[in-house]
Design an enzyme around this catalytic site. Structure first.
Site, mmCIF file in Angstrom:
data_model
loop_
_atom_site.group_PDB
_atom_site.id
_atom_site.type_symbol
_atom_site.label_atom_id
_atom_site.label_comp_id
_atom_site.label_asym_id
_atom_site.label_seq_id
_atom_site.Cartn_x
_atom_site.Cartn_y
_atom_site.Cartn_z
ATOM 1 C CG HIS A 265 70.380 -7.467 12.265
ATOM 2 N ND1 HIS A 265 70.959 -7.174 13.586
ATOM 3 C CD2 HIS A 265 69.966 -8.692 12.479
ATOM 4 C CE1 HIS A 265 70.945 -8.269 14.367
ATOM 5 N NE2 HIS A 265 70.516 -9.216 13.800
ATOM 6 C CD GLU A 266 67.571 -10.689 9.881
ATOM 7 O OE1 GLU A 266 68.469 -11.629 9.878
ATOM 8 O OE2 GLU A 266 67.427 -10.097 11.023
ATOM 9 C CG HIS A 269 72.468 -12.488 11.038
ATOM 10 N ND1 HIS A 269 73.123 -13.147 11.993
ATOM 11 C CD2 HIS A 269 71.334 -12.100 11.486
ATOM 12 C CE1 HIS A 269 72.577 -12.750 13.092
ATOM 13 N NE2 HIS A 269 71.694 -11.888 12.745
ATOM 14 C CD GLU A 295 71.939 -10.862 16.720
ATOM 15 O OE1 GLU A 295 71.877 -11.578 16.113
ATOM 16 O OE2 GLU A 295 71.407 -9.983 16.657
HETATM 17 ZN ZN ZN Z 1 70.328 -11.111 14.396
#
Ligand code: ZN
Length: 501
Positions: A265-266, A269, A295
């Site tokens: 997830h990160e 980003h 996101e």
């Molecule tokens: Zn996030």
């Protein structure tokens, strides 16, 4: 005009430097700073953020923006200069309405509240956090009053994270979406036993987990020459510049997804933060369009890619090499089903894709009630517990697993949560377009090849930095405004197949 534009850029480069320096201090606070460093750090952050704000709202900037208005009007809408002047003008007008003393006070209150939240969560004692939350809410109400709004007070706060999106627009999307999700959750609940996720709760050596995560994200495209990963109590990503992007993760010995999907997830980003064009560095366009767009990137990599069958066709054999005993009785299919088990749960960041949206909706509603003064900080635990019972049928045994679980309110980030679900929706909408443009992508993912997807995201989203709003990007890239149809179709198809509903 050229000189005026250069002068404006020089002035904003200074603001950018101050903001990035504050980001370094904040990153350090959440990773390595000793606990008693908090009050000194609060002062340093308050000073830097006040300075950045003062330099941003300087009258000279307003005069330059005015002088450049005519020039900007002649430029194509999507040119860098037009985008910079447009975005800055909007931000300048807003920032001008906010007194520097309030900015300073918000920064100080946030740094202190973070420490209080950290302790309150560790002791599961909401009372320790309550006055800090009340203070943060009060300051955000003041902020919204300065910023101004025509319909709902929450509009002013949401706009900080999702420019030009309104509370009413979000509600218009969330209300029908909630019905769809609740219906799907109920269908799945009748077949709850169809998926066994016990494998995820076996014991996995923490260092080996960390190393596997690093292997995965390197292959995805995280460049360790331009970033690093550290541990933090609540994972986040921050960028100190195009070539220095920091991600954080956490590792749980008895729950594999914490590290695995948190790390991916990160990375989603981080790839965004590493992806805008170098010319935009140290300008107001050097960053993300909005948190919803941010996101969409993290959730596309985490869920649409990282929780897909194809992804594990490539990675499962490698994971079983590392954890042969734990995974001896598993295959790609059983592991794929396990990581996609749907079950109402307490913790948002560990929620499955289907129930995740309900976690967001409850926070969105509580935040609205707080800033509309319909709910007091002291009553947040009761409101939280009642809503999560209503939406998900579960009741937190303590506040650490309830209203204290997220870091956001300690920073005073009210108006933020809605962007998580907007991001999930946008990820699905974008992905529909990606696979139309790149029909071979599913096979590439099954071979562990992500280059074409990353290039597509770079060219269509990352490259623009902050030039466009979420809605503008959606229209430019997919031909339609943001909608929930792709997201609902994605959830129904994927989980309908897994659960046979
Ligand atoms: Zn996030």
């Amino acid at each position: 005009m050229r000189e005026k534009l250069d002068e404006l850029k020089k002035r904003f480069a200074l603001v950018d430097d101050l903001g990035r320096a504050a980001a370094v201090l904040s990153w350090d606070q959440q990773t390595y700073m000793p606990p008693r460093g908090a009050s000194a750090r609060a002062e340093q952050l308050a000073t830097l953020e006040k300075l950045a704000h003062e330099h941003f709202i300087a009258d000279e900037n307003g005069a330059l923006l005015n002088d450049l208005a005519e020039y900007a009007a002649q430029l194509p809408y999507d040119s860098d200069d037009a985008g910079m002047i447009r975005v800055t003008k909007r931000e300048y007008a807003k920032a001008k309405r906010v007194p520097p003393a309030l900015v300073e006070e918000m920064a100080r209150a946030a740094a202190l509240a973070f420490e209080a939240w950290h302790n309150a969560r560790a002791e599961s004692n909401f009372k320790l956090f309550q006055p800090y939350l009340a203070k943060n809410v009060e300051l955000r109400i003041q902020l919204a009053d300065h910023l101004g709004y025509s319909d709902r007070i929450y509009d002013a706060l949401l706009d900080q994270y999702e420019p030009e999106m309104t509370t009413a627009q979000v509600e218009a999307i969330f209300t029908p979406l909630r019905k769809e999700i609740v219906a799907l959750v109920q269908q799945i609940a009748r077949k709850a036993d169809a998926v066994d996720a016990a494998v995820l709760h076996r014991e996995y050596d923490e260092q080996k987990q960390w190393d596997f995560g690093v292997e995965v994200i390197k292959r995805i495209g995280f460049d360790f020459a331009r970033g690093r990963q550290d541990k933090a109590p609540h994972p986040f990503t921050t960028g100190f510049g195009l070539d220095d992007v920091r991600i954080t993760t956490r590792v749980a010995k008895n729950f594999l997804p914490t590290m695995l999907f948190g790390t991916i997830h990160e990375t989603g980003h981080a790839l965004y933060d590493m992806g805008y064009r170098a010319e935009l560095e140290r300008t107001p366009l050097g960053g993300a369009a909005s948190l919803g767009v941010h996101e969409s990137q993290s959730r596309m990599w985490e869920n649409v890619v990282g929780r897909s069958r194809g992804f594990w066709q490539f990675w499962f054999p490698r994971l079983r090499e590392i954890f042969p005993a734990q995974l001896a009785d598993q295959n790609v299919e059983s592991f794929y089903r396990a990581i996609n088990k749907v079950a109402p749960s307490l913790i948002r960041v560990e929620a499955d894709e289907v129930t995740y949206g309900l976690h967001i909706m409850l926070r969105f509603e509580i935040e609205n009630a707080l800033v509309e003064r319909k709910l007091r900080a002291a009553d947040v635990p009761d409101a939280w517990n009642a809503k999560i019972k209503e939406y998900l049928g579960v009741v937190p045994p303590n506040d650490a697993q309830g209203c204290l679980q997220d870091v956001h309110w300690s920073y005073g980030d009210l108006g933020y949560f809605a962007t998580y679900l907007l991001g999930s929706m946008f990820a699905a909408q974008l992905y529909d377009k990606v696979v139309r443009d790149l029909p071979a992508l599913p096979e590439q993912i099954a071979r562990g090849e992500y280059g074409e997807l990353l290039n597509w995201l770079r060219a269509n989203i990352h490259t623009h930095g902050r030039k466009f709003t979420l809605d503008e990007l959606a229209r430019r890239v997919t031909g339609e405004p943001l909608h929930a149809r792709s997201y609902v179709a994605y959830l129904k198809k994927k989980f309908g197949e897994i659960y046979g509903v």
